[in-house]
Design a protein around this motif. Sequence first.
Motif, short mmCIF file in Angstrom:
data_model
loop_
_atom_site.label_atom_id
_atom_site.label_comp_id
_atom_site.label_asym_id
_atom_site.label_seq_id
_atom_site.Cartn_x
_atom_site.Cartn_y
_atom_site.Cartn_z
N UNK A 69 0.83 -1.21 0.00
CA UNK A 69 0.00 0.00 0.00
C UNK A 69 0.87 1.26 0.00
N UNK A 70 1.95 1.24 0.78
CA UNK A 70 2.86 2.39 0.82
C UNK A 70 3.53 2.61 -0.53
N UNK A 71 3.96 1.53 -1.16
CA UNK A 71 4.58 1.64 -2.48
C UNK A 71 3.56 2.20 -3.48
N UNK A 72 2.34 1.71 -3.42
CA UNK A 72 1.29 2.20 -4.32
C UNK A 72 1.04 3.68 -4.07
N UNK A 73 1.00 4.09 -2.79
CA UNK A 73 0.80 5.50 -2.46
C UNK A 73 1.94 6.36 -3.01
N UNK A 74 3.18 5.90 -2.85
CA UNK A 74 4.32 6.66 -3.35
C UNK A 74 4.31 6.75 -4.87
N UNK A 75 4.01 5.65 -5.52
CA UNK A 75 3.97 5.65 -6.98
C UNK A 75 2.84 6.55 -7.47
N UNK A 113 1.62 9.16 -5.89
CA UNK A 113 2.05 10.54 -5.65
C UNK A 113 3.06 10.97 -6.72
N UNK A 114 3.99 10.10 -7.06
CA UNK A 114 4.97 10.43 -8.10
C UNK A 114 4.28 10.62 -9.44
N UNK A 115 3.30 9.76 -9.74
CA UNK A 115 2.55 9.90 -10.99
C UNK A 115 1.80 11.22 -11.03
N UNK A 116 1.14 11.57 -9.92
CA UNK A 116 0.39 12.82 -9.87
C UNK A 116 1.32 14.02 -10.01
N UNK A 117 2.49 13.94 -9.36
CA UNK A 117 3.47 15.03 -9.49
C UNK A 117 3.96 15.14 -10.94
N UNK A 118 4.20 14.02 -11.57
CA UNK A 118 4.65 14.04 -12.97
C UNK A 118 3.57 14.61 -13.87
N UNK A 119 2.31 14.26 -13.60
CA UNK A 119 1.21 14.82 -14.40
C UNK A 119 1.11 16.32 -14.21
#
Length: 178
Positions: free
Chosen positions: A60-66, A68-74
């Motif tokens: 779940x933590x990895x999914x949350x980080x990924x 967040x990274x995806x949203x930041x990249x968008x």
Amino acid sequence: MYRVVRTAAYAALLADRADRDQAHADRDQTMADLRRALDDLAEIRDAGVEEQRVLDDGLREVIRQVTAARDAARAELDAARIELEAARAQVLLDAEDRVALRALLRMARKQHGHADRVYALYRYGALHSLHRSMEVAEQAAEAVHPPRGGWTASRPGAALPPAAEVDWRIQPLALSTP
């Protein structure tokens, strides 16, 4: 004979009782072993459940980080797109300003054949108008916004502040003969 039978029956009864006691002891031992095995299985199950919970939490933590990274990249991509559109629009405006400036310079040359320069009036870096003198350019700007005085004009060849930071700017432009 009765005694012999009785002794033999008693011996058989004792042997049966010993076998029964041994069977009970074996049964009790098997039950104890089974309880220990069930306890061991429960511990293994609990450890597996805990390990699975830890793995699930980590996932779940990895999914949350990924995410967040995806949203930041968008968001970064959207900002870059906006910046690109603004840059394209600025290039188009710059090209339009150059065309308008050339047309205004041609008109100024035709109207004032004796002038060696004109004064361009800029508002936040966008060409507003061309004038034959600094005073006329100031009057044109005053008609729209700023009070007379407090003007800063750039000298030919002097470094200019960024255009977007200056409300009004008057810049002399030399007229060259074609």
